[in-house]
Design an enzyme around this catalytic site. Structure first.
Site, PDB file in Angstrom:
ATOM      1  N   LYS A  54       0.842  -1.198   0.000  1.00  0.00           N
ATOM      2  CA  LYS A  54       0.000   0.000   0.000  1.00  0.00           C
ATOM      3  C   LYS A  54       0.874   1.243   0.000  1.00  0.00           C
ATOM      4  O   LYS A  54       0.590   2.219  -0.705  1.00  0.00           O
ATOM      5  CB  LYS A  54      -0.933  -0.014   1.222  1.00  0.00           C
ATOM      6  N   GLN A  98      -4.628  -1.656   9.752  1.00  0.00           N
ATOM      7  CA  GLN A  98      -4.542  -2.956   9.077  1.00  0.00           C
ATOM      8  C   GLN A  98      -5.136  -4.059   9.955  1.00  0.00           C
ATOM      9  O   GLN A  98      -4.843  -4.158  11.152  1.00  0.00           O
ATOM     10  CB  GLN A  98      -3.067  -3.268   8.745  1.00  0.00           C
ATOM     11  N   ASP A 121     -11.060   2.926   4.289  1.00  0.00           N
ATOM     12  CA  ASP A 121     -11.434   1.515   4.106  1.00  0.00           C
ATOM     13  C   ASP A 121     -12.943   1.376   3.880  1.00  0.00           C
ATOM     14  O   ASP A 121     -13.405   0.292   3.521  1.00  0.00           O
ATOM     15  CB  ASP A 121     -11.082   0.714   5.373  1.00  0.00           C
TER      16      ASP A 121
HETATM   17  N1  GUN Z   1      -6.838  -6.804   6.033  1.00  0.00           N
HETATM   18  C1  GUN Z   1      -7.195  -7.526   4.949  1.00  0.00           C
HETATM   19  N2  GUN Z   1      -7.854  -6.754   4.066  1.00  0.00           N
HETATM   20  C2  GUN Z   1      -7.902  -5.511   4.597  1.00  0.00           C
HETATM   21  C3  GUN Z   1      -8.454  -4.274   4.149  1.00  0.00           C
HETATM   22  O1  GUN Z   1      -9.052  -4.153   3.065  1.00  0.00           O
HETATM   23  N3  GUN Z   1      -8.293  -3.214   4.991  1.00  0.00           N
HETATM   24  C4  GUN Z   1      -7.663  -3.323   6.194  1.00  0.00           C
HETATM   25  N4  GUN Z   1      -7.560  -2.232   6.956  1.00  0.00           N
HETATM   26  N5  GUN Z   1      -7.140  -4.468   6.634  1.00  0.00           N
HETATM   27  C5  GUN Z   1      -7.277  -5.542   5.841  1.00  0.00           C
END
Ligand code: GUN
Length: 287
Positions: A54, A98, A121
């Site tokens: 990311k 996350q 998100d």
């Molecule tokens: N863990 C797995 N997928 C995601 C996501 O789309 N966002 C976040 N914050 N954590 C994740």
């Protein structure tokens, strides 16, 4: 292999280039560089890789990114304090905590604490509500990434039977919401299947568009797929040092008309949508 390979990596690269252009124009007009802050608690190696990807993507799009790495013993209160601090910081536009978090921290409490305007998100109840009503502020990252792939590959969704396999808050539920909305790349007839669904295989077999997000390696076998169906595989499962999706790729690709690979399918699209949301968050601060 008869199925068209749906290339998420290339599509995400195009999206990232579009976002880079828009971010540069925004910066030119306002002097603001959109800023995503990621929070990683503990040392789950997969999460560390996702967060790094990311951050790299932010760099490519000309967005600023900062990582807060916290030890696994961090308390819920300490994490809440960090979220509050980021909420209050006008130089932070997007906050991404996350997942998964360590077991002693309640995810819902933390995710609800992120203010809706920085919730890139699209997890906050306020943003989920807007999405359900068909007037989203942010797009749910993975579902919107899947939808963009359907658009790029000109898959007809209007009136199509779409089956979403999995009912998670992150993928299954918001995916269904996007596909039932009125409008482009939507207007589908959507069925959500999950671990308690009866006659699951026969329902999946009716899908013109199948979104597999059940979190079980190679769960979808060729006999569960209608010939000519479009198969979008959201799964990321480890088999030794290999990543495999929720779809048994080789045999299913002999039946489907189009299919996403794992890796290189949905994963990069999730990240590209996150970048778009971060730019949107920054744009919303200037009204
Ligand atoms: N863990 C797995 N997928 C995601 C996501 O789309 N966002 C976040 N914050 N954590 C994740």
């Amino acid at each position: 292999m008869p199925a068209t390979l749906i290339d998420g990596k290339a599509t995400a690269a195009r999206m990232t280039a579009e976002i880079a252009e828009d971010a540069a124009a925004f910066q030119h007009a306002t002097g603001i560089v959109p800023h995503l802050v990621a929070v990683l608690v503990g040392d789950d190696p997969a999460s560390a890789v996702y967060v790094r990807n990311k951050q790299r993507a932010c760099e490519k799009a000309g967005l600023k990114s900062t990582l807060h790495r916290l030890p696994a013993e961090t308390t819920e209160i300490q994490l809440l304090e960090l979220v509050e601090q980021l909420n209050a910081d006008a130089a932070v536009h997007g906050i991404l905590v996350q997942l998964p978090l360590p077991k002693h921290i309640r995810e819902q409490v933390i995710l609800d604490a992120v203010i809706p305007g920085k919730d890139v998100d699209c997890f906050h109840p306020h943003n989920v509500g807007l999405l359900v009503q068909g007037r989203p502020r942010f797009l749910p990252c993975t579902p919107a990434g899947c939808q963009r792939l359907l658009a790029e590959y000109k898959i007809e969704t209007a009136g199509a039977q779409a089956v979403v396999l999995g009912r998670s808050e992150i993928v299954g539920k918001p995916m269904a919401m996007l596909l039932i909305q009125r409008g482009a790349v939507a207007d589908a007839t959507v069925t959500i299947c999950h671990s308690r669904t009866r006659e699951l295989a026969s329902i999946v077999r009716q899908a013109d568009i199948l979104i597999a997000a059940i979190g079980k390696a190679r769960f979808v076998t060729a006999d569960m797929v209608k010939p000519g169906a479009v198969v979008i595989d959201v799964g990321i499962n480890r088999e030794g040092d290999k990543l495999v999706g929720d779809v048994d790729f080789e045999p299913v690709s002999q039946v489907a008309s189009a299919i996403t690979p794992v890796p290189g399918g949905v994963g990069p699209m999730t990240i590209a949508t996150l970048l778009r949301n971060t730019l949107t968050a920054a744009q919303l601060t200037v009204g």
